[in-house]
Design an enzyme around this catalytic site. Structure first.
Site, short mmCIF file in Angstrom:
data_model
loop_
_atom_site.label_atom_id
_atom_site.label_comp_id
_atom_site.label_asym_id
_atom_site.label_seq_id
_atom_site.Cartn_x
_atom_site.Cartn_y
_atom_site.Cartn_z
N ARG A 164 2.15 59.92 37.81
CA ARG A 164 2.78 60.73 38.85
C ARG A 164 2.51 60.07 40.20
O ARG A 164 1.53 59.34 40.36
CB ARG A 164 2.23 62.16 38.84
CG ARG A 164 2.43 62.90 37.52
CD ARG A 164 1.77 64.27 37.57
NE ARG A 164 1.96 65.01 36.33
CZ ARG A 164 1.13 64.96 35.29
NH1 ARG A 164 0.04 64.20 35.35
NH2 ARG A 164 1.37 65.66 34.19
N LYS A 189 -3.14 66.33 36.85
CA LYS A 189 -3.10 67.76 37.17
C LYS A 189 -4.28 68.49 36.52
O LYS A 189 -4.74 68.11 35.45
CB LYS A 189 -1.80 68.37 36.66
CG LYS A 189 -0.57 68.03 37.48
CD LYS A 189 0.64 68.76 36.91
CE LYS A 189 1.88 68.57 37.75
NZ LYS A 189 3.03 69.31 37.18
N HIS A 263 9.41 60.21 40.62
CA HIS A 263 9.20 60.69 39.26
C HIS A 263 10.13 59.98 38.27
O HIS A 263 9.87 59.98 37.07
CB HIS A 263 9.43 62.20 39.20
CG HIS A 263 8.48 62.92 38.29
ND1 HIS A 263 7.13 63.00 38.54
CD2 HIS A 263 8.69 63.56 37.11
CE1 HIS A 263 6.55 63.68 37.57
NE2 HIS A 263 7.46 64.02 36.68
N ARG A 266 8.38 57.48 36.24
CA ARG A 266 7.64 58.11 35.13
C ARG A 266 8.57 58.37 33.94
O ARG A 266 8.22 58.10 32.79
CB ARG A 266 7.01 59.40 35.65
CG ARG A 266 6.20 60.19 34.64
CD ARG A 266 5.50 61.31 35.40
NE ARG A 266 4.91 62.31 34.54
CZ ARG A 266 3.71 62.19 33.97
NH1 ARG A 266 3.01 61.10 34.16
NH2 ARG A 266 3.22 63.16 33.21
N HIS A 289 0.62 64.71 29.55
CA HIS A 289 1.25 66.01 29.38
C HIS A 289 0.28 66.99 28.73
O HIS A 289 -0.46 66.61 27.81
CB HIS A 289 2.51 65.89 28.52
CG HIS A 289 3.67 65.29 29.23
ND1 HIS A 289 4.75 64.70 28.60
CD2 HIS A 289 3.94 65.17 30.57
CE1 HIS A 289 5.61 64.26 29.49
NE2 HIS A 289 5.14 64.53 30.69
N TYR A 298 12.30 63.77 26.21
CA TYR A 298 12.73 62.38 26.35
C TYR A 298 13.46 61.90 25.10
O TYR A 298 14.22 60.93 25.17
CB TYR A 298 11.52 61.48 26.62
CG TYR A 298 10.89 61.76 27.96
CD1 TYR A 298 11.58 61.49 29.15
CD2 TYR A 298 9.62 62.30 28.07
CE1 TYR A 298 11.01 61.75 30.38
CE2 TYR A 298 9.05 62.56 29.30
CZ TYR A 298 9.75 62.29 30.45
OH TYR A 298 9.19 62.55 31.67
#
Length: 339
Positions: A164, A189, A263, A266, A289, A298
């Site tokens: 990110r 995160k 992004h 990514r 994730h 994806y």
């Protein structure tokens, strides 16, 4: 000038940001700043709307009607997207959940605010870069300049790691291991950390970037810096990507139709790993994730993989020479059911 006595709103704001978020919930500084910005916008809007000062507002002034008017103001006047509108509402909900716990007498009021719903939004297709598009973007970077060498290393690192943008600009010298096997530690995160391998070419670019400073580096020194020696910002990275995408449009016109942002690098990493045959679980861990479900999207965005799957499947329909005549009602219904 008369100083207003602290009311429930003032006390709640102070305790929410100074104690509850950082100490009780362990919220990251980035989330705290996002919540702060949302509530500042709300307070200013309500104060202007009611023709009062912010220090005169109390919890009762932040009811469902003002909150709904504020959300409409975001979309109509500030031209924010529905996603941004929902992010602001999430911050308001978090604050009023805290208020409901701390001020039981105001529970009914807090519940009414918490009942303000999020707005549904349609999902946009995932925009990613094809391999030749990434090469074209890297190819227009002028590596003869100091800034160009930094930008080239920045974009190459983002594509290599799928990090990110916040994870990329937060990189410190201590997070890099540039000797074989090269790797980088990313701070993601929710204070989660993960280690991502680096290609030898990426490691060489980063080694040259740091060596160019010509001195011993401190462990907490940022890897990617601006002209003032400070960390690059998210907005700075977005500007750089847009600048090089615009330059690359001359050789790759397809870039003109893509809505690209940091992004997108990514997304590009995820799609290229998927095309290379890497399994979904590994890609999920690579990208950091929280759930494999997030990574599954994806598998649905790559048209090349869909075409390959279609080519492997045996077709069941045959081209007709002409429209079939309707002989009975049953033949009409059979045809419709077969669609």
């Amino acid at each position: 000038m008369t100083v207003a006595a602290p009311n429930d709103l003032a006390r709640a704001l102070r305790a929410f940001f100074a104690d509850h978020l950082p100490r009780v919930r362990g919220t990251s500084p980035h989330t705290i700043r996002s919540y702060r910005d949302s509530l500042v916008l709300l307070l200013r809007f309500v104060a202007t709307r009611s023709q009062r000062s912010v220090i005169q507002l109390d919890l009762d002034d932040l009811g469902p009607p003002p909150v709904l008017a504020f959300l409409q103001h975001l979309e109509l006047d500030r031209h924010n997207s529905v996603t941004t509108r929902n992010v602001r509402l999430a911050a308001i909900h978090a604050f009023f959940r805290y208020c409901a716990m701390e001020y039981p007498a105001r529970l009914a009021h807090c519940q009414r605010v918490l009942a303000v719903p999020f707005k549904r939004t349609g999902s946009r297709p995932v925009e990613y870069l094809e391999h030749e598009e990434i090469e074209a973007i890297l190819g227009v970077v002028d590596r003869r300049t100091v800034d160009g060498r930094r930008d080239y290393a920045l974009l190459a690192t983002m594509f290599n790691t799928g990090a990110r943008v916040q994870e990329t600009i937060a990189l410190c010298v201590a997070d890099l291991r540039l000797d074989a096997p090269a790797q980088v530690r990313l701070h993601g995160k929710g204070r989660k950390e993960r280690v991502c391998p680096l290609w030898s070419q990426t490691a060489e670019l980063l080694r040259a970037l740091l060596a160019e400073r010509g001195r011993e580096l401190q462990p907490d020194e940022p890897v990617f810096r601006n002209h003032r020696g400070m960390r690059l910002t998210r907005f700075g990275v977005r500007y750089l990507l847009q600048k090089y995408c615009t330059r690359a449009q001359a050789s790759v016109p397809a870039l003109r139709t893509k809505r690209l942002h940091p992004h997108s690098m990514r997304h590009s990493t995820a799609v290229h790993l998927l095309r290379a045959g890497v399994d979904i679980v590994t890609i999920s861990q690579w990208l950091g994730h929280a759930s494999v479900t997030t990574t599954h999207r994806y598998a649905t965005v790559d048209l090349d993989m869909k075409r390959q799957a279609l080519a492997k499947a045996r077709p069941t329909a045959r081209a007709a020479a002409g429209p079939a005549p309707w002989r009975t009602d049953a033949s009409v219904l059979e045809w419709l059911e077969a669609l």
